[in-house]
Design a protein around this motif. Structure first.
Motif, PDB file in Angstrom:
ATOM      1  N   ASP A 281     -33.267  22.780 -15.469  1.00  0.00           N
ATOM      2  CA  ASP A 281     -33.157  23.643 -16.918  1.00  0.00           C
ATOM      3  C   ASP A 281     -33.317  25.254 -16.387  1.00  0.00           C
ATOM      4  O   ASP A 281     -34.199  25.432 -16.158  1.00  0.00           O
ATOM      5  CB  ASP A 281     -34.142  22.927 -18.005  1.00  0.00           C
ATOM      6  N   PRO A 282     -32.367  25.672 -16.848  1.00  0.00           N
ATOM      7  CA  PRO A 282     -32.454  27.250 -16.758  1.00  0.00           C
ATOM      8  C   PRO A 282     -33.602  27.766 -17.250  1.00  0.00           C
ATOM      9  O   PRO A 282     -34.501  28.804 -16.505  1.00  0.00           O
ATOM     10  CB  PRO A 282     -31.014  27.715 -17.027  1.00  0.00           C
ATOM     11  N   LEU A 283     -34.111  27.262 -18.161  1.00  0.00           N
ATOM     12  CA  LEU A 283     -35.087  28.018 -19.101  1.00  0.00           C
ATOM     13  C   LEU A 283     -36.472  27.333 -18.711  1.00  0.00           C
ATOM     14  O   LEU A 283     -37.622  27.923 -18.997  1.00  0.00           O
ATOM     15  CB  LEU A 283     -34.869  27.939 -20.551  1.00  0.00           C
ATOM     16  N   ALA A 284     -36.487  26.621 -17.803  1.00  0.00           N
ATOM     17  CA  ALA A 284     -37.909  25.981 -17.323  1.00  0.00           C
ATOM     18  C   ALA A 284     -37.905  26.553 -15.812  1.00  0.00           C
ATOM     19  O   ALA A 284     -38.963  26.461 -15.401  1.00  0.00           O
ATOM     20  CB  ALA A 284     -37.786  24.398 -17.137  1.00  0.00           C
ATOM     21  N   ASN A 285     -36.874  27.557 -15.607  1.00  0.00           N
ATOM     22  CA  ASN A 285     -37.265  28.604 -14.299  1.00  0.00           C
ATOM     23  C   ASN A 285     -36.933  29.665 -14.714  1.00  0.00           C
ATOM     24  O   ASN A 285     -36.042  30.436 -14.180  1.00  0.00           O
ATOM     25  CB  ASN A 285     -36.014  28.024 -13.234  1.00  0.00           C
ATOM     26  N   PRO A 286     -37.638  30.070 -15.634  1.00  0.00           N
ATOM     27  CA  PRO A 286     -37.336  31.490 -16.316  1.00  0.00           C
ATOM     28  C   PRO A 286     -37.056  32.719 -15.291  1.00  0.00           C
ATOM     29  O   PRO A 286     -36.404  33.618 -15.428  1.00  0.00           O
ATOM     30  CB  PRO A 286     -38.414  31.929 -17.398  1.00  0.00           C
ATOM     31  N   GLU A 287     -38.031  32.755 -14.230  1.00  0.00           N
ATOM     32  CA  GLU A 287     -38.359  33.822 -13.586  1.00  0.00           C
ATOM     33  C   GLU A 287     -36.814  33.947 -12.543  1.00  0.00           C
ATOM     34  O   GLU A 287     -36.252  34.800 -12.259  1.00  0.00           O
ATOM     35  CB  GLU A 287     -39.373  34.039 -12.559  1.00  0.00           C
ATOM     36  N   ARG A 288     -36.682  32.717 -12.014  1.00  0.00           N
ATOM     37  CA  ARG A 288     -35.553  32.553 -11.073  1.00  0.00           C
ATOM     38  C   ARG A 288     -34.275  33.103 -12.119  1.00  0.00           C
ATOM     39  O   ARG A 288     -33.048  33.583 -11.344  1.00  0.00           O
ATOM     40  CB  ARG A 288     -35.449  31.450 -10.350  1.00  0.00           C
ATOM     41  N   THR A 289     -33.969  32.469 -13.165  1.00  0.00           N
ATOM     42  CA  THR A 289     -32.911  32.542 -13.965  1.00  0.00           C
ATOM     43  C   THR A 289     -32.629  34.015 -14.250  1.00  0.00           C
ATOM     44  O   THR A 289     -31.556  34.372 -14.303  1.00  0.00           O
ATOM     45  CB  THR A 289     -32.933  31.282 -15.167  1.00  0.00           C
ATOM     46  N   PHE A 290     -33.740  34.484 -14.952  1.00  0.00           N
ATOM     47  CA  PHE A 290     -33.426  35.640 -15.459  1.00  0.00           C
ATOM     48  C   PHE A 290     -33.364  36.769 -14.390  1.00  0.00           C
ATOM     49  O   PHE A 290     -32.573  37.768 -14.540  1.00  0.00           O
ATOM     50  CB  PHE A 290     -34.727  36.244 -16.293  1.00  0.00           C
ATOM     51  N   GLU A 291     -34.095  36.697 -13.176  1.00  0.00           N
ATOM     52  CA  GLU A 291     -33.823  37.637 -12.030  1.00  0.00           C
ATOM     53  C   GLU A 291     -32.266  37.658 -11.702  1.00  0.00           C
ATOM     54  O   GLU A 291     -31.780  38.790 -11.568  1.00  0.00           O
ATOM     55  CB  GLU A 291     -34.929  37.179 -10.941  1.00  0.00           C
ATOM     56  N   THR A 292     -31.605  36.681 -11.491  1.00  0.00           N
ATOM     57  CA  THR A 292     -30.284  36.338 -11.152  1.00  0.00           C
ATOM     58  C   THR A 292     -29.510  37.142 -12.400  1.00  0.00           C
ATOM     59  O   THR A 292     -28.584  37.906 -12.119  1.00  0.00           O
ATOM     60  CB  THR A 292     -29.896  34.872 -11.225  1.00  0.00           C
ATOM     61  N   PHE A 293     -29.952  36.807 -13.724  1.00  0.00           N
ATOM     62  CA  PHE A 293     -28.998  37.651 -14.701  1.00  0.00           C
ATOM     63  C   PHE A 293     -29.183  38.984 -14.617  1.00  0.00           C
ATOM     64  O   PHE A 293     -28.059  39.687 -14.755  1.00  0.00           O
ATOM     65  CB  PHE A 293     -29.345  37.051 -16.152  1.00  0.00           C
ATOM     66  N   ARG A 294     -30.521  39.535 -14.439  1.00  0.00           N
ATOM     67  CA  ARG A 294     -30.651  40.967 -14.533  1.00  0.00           C
ATOM     68  C   ARG A 294     -30.024  41.550 -13.479  1.00  0.00           C
ATOM     69  O   ARG A 294     -29.391  42.697 -13.444  1.00  0.00           O
ATOM     70  CB  ARG A 294     -32.179  41.144 -14.227  1.00  0.00           C
ATOM     71  N   ARG A 295     -30.064  41.013 -12.206  1.00  0.00           N
ATOM     72  CA  ARG A 295     -29.280  41.713 -11.278  1.00  0.00           C
ATOM     73  C   ARG A 295     -27.894  41.555 -11.168  1.00  0.00           C
ATOM     74  O   ARG A 295     -27.187  42.739 -11.084  1.00  0.00           O
ATOM     75  CB  ARG A 295     -29.711  41.288  -9.776  1.00  0.00           C
ATOM     76  N   LEU A 296     -27.411  40.614 -11.609  1.00  0.00           N
ATOM     77  CA  LEU A 296     -25.752  40.597 -11.991  1.00  0.00           C
ATOM     78  C   LEU A 296     -25.301  41.385 -13.167  1.00  0.00           C
ATOM     79  O   LEU A 296     -24.170  42.027 -12.859  1.00  0.00           O
ATOM     80  CB  LEU A 296     -25.425  38.932 -12.148  1.00  0.00           C
ATOM     81  N   SER A 297     -26.236  41.613 -14.101  1.00  0.00           N
ATOM     82  CA  SER A 297     -25.632  42.467 -15.067  1.00  0.00           C
ATOM     83  C   SER A 297     -25.626  43.953 -14.336  1.00  0.00           C
ATOM     84  O   SER A 297     -24.846  44.705 -14.813  1.00  0.00           O
ATOM     85  CB  SER A 297     -26.290  42.242 -16.313  1.00  0.00           C
ATOM     86  N   GLU A 298     -26.522  44.286 -13.577  1.00  0.00           N
ATOM     87  CA  GLU A 298     -26.428  45.564 -13.025  1.00  0.00           C
ATOM     88  C   GLU A 298     -25.241  45.541 -11.908  1.00  0.00           C
ATOM     89  O   GLU A 298     -24.629  46.716 -12.132  1.00  0.00           O
ATOM     90  CB  GLU A 298     -27.625  45.742 -12.280  1.00  0.00           C
ATOM     91  N   GLU A 299     -25.098  44.743 -11.115  1.00  0.00           N
ATOM     92  CA  GLU A 299     -24.384  44.896  -9.863  1.00  0.00           C
ATOM     93  C   GLU A 299     -22.903  44.293 -10.224  1.00  0.00           C
ATOM     94  O   GLU A 299     -21.952  44.748  -9.636  1.00  0.00           O
ATOM     95  CB  GLU A 299     -24.881  44.060  -8.728  1.00  0.00           C
ATOM     96  N   ALA A 300     -22.830  43.531 -11.188  1.00  0.00           N
ATOM     97  CA  ALA A 300     -21.379  42.999 -11.496  1.00  0.00           C
ATOM     98  C   ALA A 300     -21.211  42.827 -12.859  1.00  0.00           C
ATOM     99  O   ALA A 300     -20.953  42.070 -13.666  1.00  0.00           O
ATOM    100  CB  ALA A 300     -21.132  41.736 -10.856  1.00  0.00           C
ATOM    101  N   PRO A 301     -21.072  44.161 -13.549  1.00  0.00           N
ATOM    102  CA  PRO A 301     -20.796  44.173 -15.165  1.00  0.00           C
ATOM    103  C   PRO A 301     -19.715  43.643 -15.560  1.00  0.00           C
ATOM    104  O   PRO A 301     -19.451  43.333 -16.776  1.00  0.00           O
ATOM    105  CB  PRO A 301     -20.940  45.749 -15.533  1.00  0.00           C
ATOM    106  N   ASP A 302     -18.724  43.117 -14.631  1.00  0.00           N
ATOM    107  CA  ASP A 302     -17.326  42.780 -15.309  1.00  0.00           C
ATOM    108  C   ASP A 302     -17.503  41.117 -15.267  1.00  0.00           C
ATOM    109  O   ASP A 302     -16.546  40.371 -15.478  1.00  0.00           O
ATOM    110  CB  ASP A 302     -16.196  43.276 -14.069  1.00  0.00           C
ATOM    111  N   ILE A 303     -18.640  40.510 -14.848  1.00  0.00           N
ATOM    112  CA  ILE A 303     -18.798  39.091 -14.909  1.00  0.00           C
ATOM    113  C   ILE A 303     -19.490  38.625 -16.317  1.00  0.00           C
ATOM    114  O   ILE A 303     -20.652  39.435 -16.398  1.00  0.00           O
ATOM    115  CB  ILE A 303     -19.388  38.725 -13.788  1.00  0.00           C
ATOM    116  N   LYS A 304     -19.069  37.718 -16.979  1.00  0.00           N
ATOM    117  CA  LYS A 304     -19.665  37.400 -18.122  1.00  0.00           C
ATOM    118  C   LYS A 304     -20.767  36.211 -17.676  1.00  0.00           C
ATOM    119  O   LYS A 304     -20.632  35.588 -16.728  1.00  0.00           O
ATOM    120  CB  LYS A 304     -18.630  36.488 -19.110  1.00  0.00           C
ATOM    121  N   LEU A 305     -21.939  36.302 -18.471  1.00  0.00           N
ATOM    122  CA  LEU A 305     -23.112  35.422 -18.124  1.00  0.00           C
ATOM    123  C   LEU A 305     -23.354  34.378 -18.877  1.00  0.00           C
ATOM    124  O   LEU A 305     -23.206  34.773 -20.207  1.00  0.00           O
ATOM    125  CB  LEU A 305     -24.429  36.461 -17.999  1.00  0.00           C
TER     126      LEU A 305
END
Lengths: 497, 94
Positions: A121-145
């Motif tokens: 469950d993504p929210l049972a892995n908050p650090e791994r999940t949100f680290e991925t989201f944080r980096r992608l929203s910076e590096e690939a703003p044209d991808i929906k999350l």
């Protein structure tokens, strides 16, 4: 030729008309939504029946831990031959996931959506999940999350989700009744304790409902997934559908239970049966009175890559992406061009659909009954797949007034290799069984042997509409049968498959 | 006293962040518990946290090798069916 479409739900005064695509799929799942929601989801392959032919998605498996146990899940996830949720070949670090996402986005410009769906469950892995989201929203703003969750940790994650600008969340809600919940979830992990049975299910249900309300009150779109488990929650899901709609979920996706003994799940081993395609369709129909239903879900793996129904994960394994050099700034320019071209095409199609139509002159025609027609298609909205190569059939219900998309029937392809067509009658038998309720099958080509067996089972094979658009072909076939007077009576009793 | 992770571990990371002593490290193929750090959560929690969240039966054992979550305790699958599944890879239903 334009056709009116039979709606799944009660017609409502909706602005903007429908959003049907060249594949002839019913737009009703999204058609009734308010404009501001529809504009957010109409290009999303997992929400829009139409968009999934054009835009691709990928899941990154960064979230292996789970905080609950479901009876349809086995936490051993190391099998590359199985295609079902919760199963992946390799778990990745956030860093690897970002690298993979950028590599896929550069190679497949149609990929617009990155989801984290497990294998836990993504929210049972908050650090791994949100680290991925944080980096992608910076590096690939044209991808929906996107994120998909069982909901247990959702209330405490809503703030963080809102921060990452995630505008779609999927919650799997199989029940709102703890007694039923105890038959689906043997335990949950909550406040440092494993809690079994009804007590655990009750907490899970409360957290799911609270999370749903918190998300919708913030304007974050919520889709609800439910697994249909015959004899456990099938009747109950109608009530679930009403409740989640009342709380603001915009789409309900009722999926069939997958339970085979080989998977080693509780349900698989205990012999819990899966629903038949007709049972699933009937339940989706009864739920649709209350809210929009999703019909094109393929129950993807937590590491799927590509268009829905295809998986190109093999092209992007960790060792392969290690060798790829990605210049994302350049890739983004190319991606924007491709997205623009697809959007223009979709807008043109939507405009054509919205154009005024002549009223059907059905008044003086005798009433004919609806039939189910199955299509073998590789995509693109045309009949372009051989019967023997099909891994799934699209099933439509057609009547004198229009048609609607009912869903996919998955199967093992009849021809496994180049020369081994008809490898065992069991495969054909299973395909025919999966086509329960279907009366006509359209494919680009159908071999002599399966042809005879299909006919025997009461399914009329037809290869005359190869490469034609699905919408036009099913209309032509229906009208021909109606004109021949074959649709005046109830369906003839079929030979046993 | 210390707990141990056996070869049936699937490496799902669920236990690792919960350990109050940071005794668990990711490993390939299985995770490991540092016996010098593990306290079995005495003084921190009622029950060892790794065993409370672990989804795999018999993956965490005590010093004498007894599993904290014995076979069947988490899934509710009867033992004879677990055995049949583990030896044949499936369960044949009559």
């Amino acid at each position: 030729m334009e056709l009116p479409v039979i709606s799944n739900s009660a017609p409502e005064a909706s602005g903007g008309g429908c959003s049907s695509s060249g594949c002839g799929t019913a737009p009703d799942a999204l058609g009734h939504l308010p404009d501001h929601i529809r504009s957010k989801v109409q290009d999303h392959p997992c929400y829009s029946e139409e968009a999934h032919h054009y835009f691709a998605r990928m899941h990154v498996a960064v979230a292996p831990a789970c905080n609950i146990q479901c009876n349809y899940c086995n936490r051993k996830y190391d099998c590359s031959n199985e295609s079902r949720p919760g199963v992946v070949s390799e778990v990745m670090s956030p860093e690897q996931a970002v690298k993979k996402t950028l590599a896929v986005a550069a190679a497949i410009p149609q990929m617009t959506v990155l989801g984290i769906a497990g294998p836990g469950d993504p929210l049972a892995n908050p650090e791994r999940t949100f680290e991925t989201f944080r980096r992608l929203s910076e590096e690939a703003p044209d991808i929906k999350l996107c994120v998909s969750t069982n909901g247990l940790s959702l209330p405490q994650s809503v703030d963080e989700l809102a921060k990452h600008n995630i505008d779609h969340v999927t919650i799997t809600i199989n029940t709102v009744d703890p007694e039923i919940g105890a038959k689906i979830y043997p335990w949950i992990f909550w406040e440092n304790k494993r809690i079994f049975g009804v007590e655990g299910a009750k907490i899970l249900i409360e957290q799911q409902q609270k999370g749903l309300e918190m998300l919708t009150s913030r304007g974050i779109l919520v889709k609800v997934n439910s697994v249909m488990i015959p004899g456990v929650n099938d009747e109950h899901l109608k009530e679930v559908s009403k409740i989640v709609k009342a709380k603001g979920a915009f789409l309900h996706n009722v999926m069939p239970l997958i339970a085979e003994a080989e998977h080693g799940t509780y349900y698989g081993i205990m012999g819990q049966r899966e629903p038949t395609p007709l049972e699933l369709e009937a339940l989706q129909d009864s739920c649709s009175g209350d809210m929009s239903m999703m019909r094109h879900c393929r129950q993807c793996r937590a590491d799927a890559v590509g268009l829905l129904g295809e998986d190109r994960g093999e092209e992007f394994t960790l060792d392969k992406i290690d060798e790829m050099e990605v210049d994302y700034a350049t890739a983004m320019v190319e991606r924007a061009k491709v997205h623009q071209a697809i959007t223009s095409e979709l807008e043109m199609k939507r405009a054509l659909k919205a154009a005024p139509k002549f009223e059907a002159e059905a008044a003086d025609k005798p009433a004919t009954r609806p039939i189910r027609i199955a299509i073998a298609s590789k995509g693109g909205g045309v009949i372009n797949e051989h019967f023997g190569h099909a891994h799934e059939f699209l099933v439509y219900e057609v009547d004198s007034a229009g048609h609607r998309f009912l869903g996919h029937r998955k199967c093992t392809a009849y021809c496994m290799g180049d020369e081994s067509c008809g490898d065992g009658e069991t495969v054909l038998g299973q395909i025919i069984k999966s086509l329960e309720g279907v009366e006509v099958l359209l494919a680009s080509k159908i071999g002599f042997e399966p042809w005879a067996d299909l006919e025997k089972a009461g399914i009329q094979p037809n290869g005359e509409h190869a490469m034609e658009p699905i919408e036009e072909a099913i209309r032509a076939v229906y009208d021909e049968l109606a004109a021949a007077g074959k649709l005046d009576q109830p369906a003839a009793a079929k030979a046993a498959a | 006293m210390a707990l141990e992770i056996t070869e049936v571990c699937v490496g799902c990371y669920a236990c690792e962040p919960l350990c109050p002593n940071e005794a668990i490290s990711a490993g390939n193929p299985v995770f490991t518990i540092d016996p010098n750090k593990c306290t079995e959560c005495l003084g921190d929690y009622d029950k060892p946290q790794c065993a409370e969240i672990c989804p795999i039966e018999a993956a965490i054992v005590d010093e004498i090798g007894d599993p904290l979550n014995p076979l069947g305790s988490l899934t509710g699958i009867p033992l004879h069916l677990i055995e049949e599944y583990n030896t044949t890879g499936t369960v044949v239903r009559s």
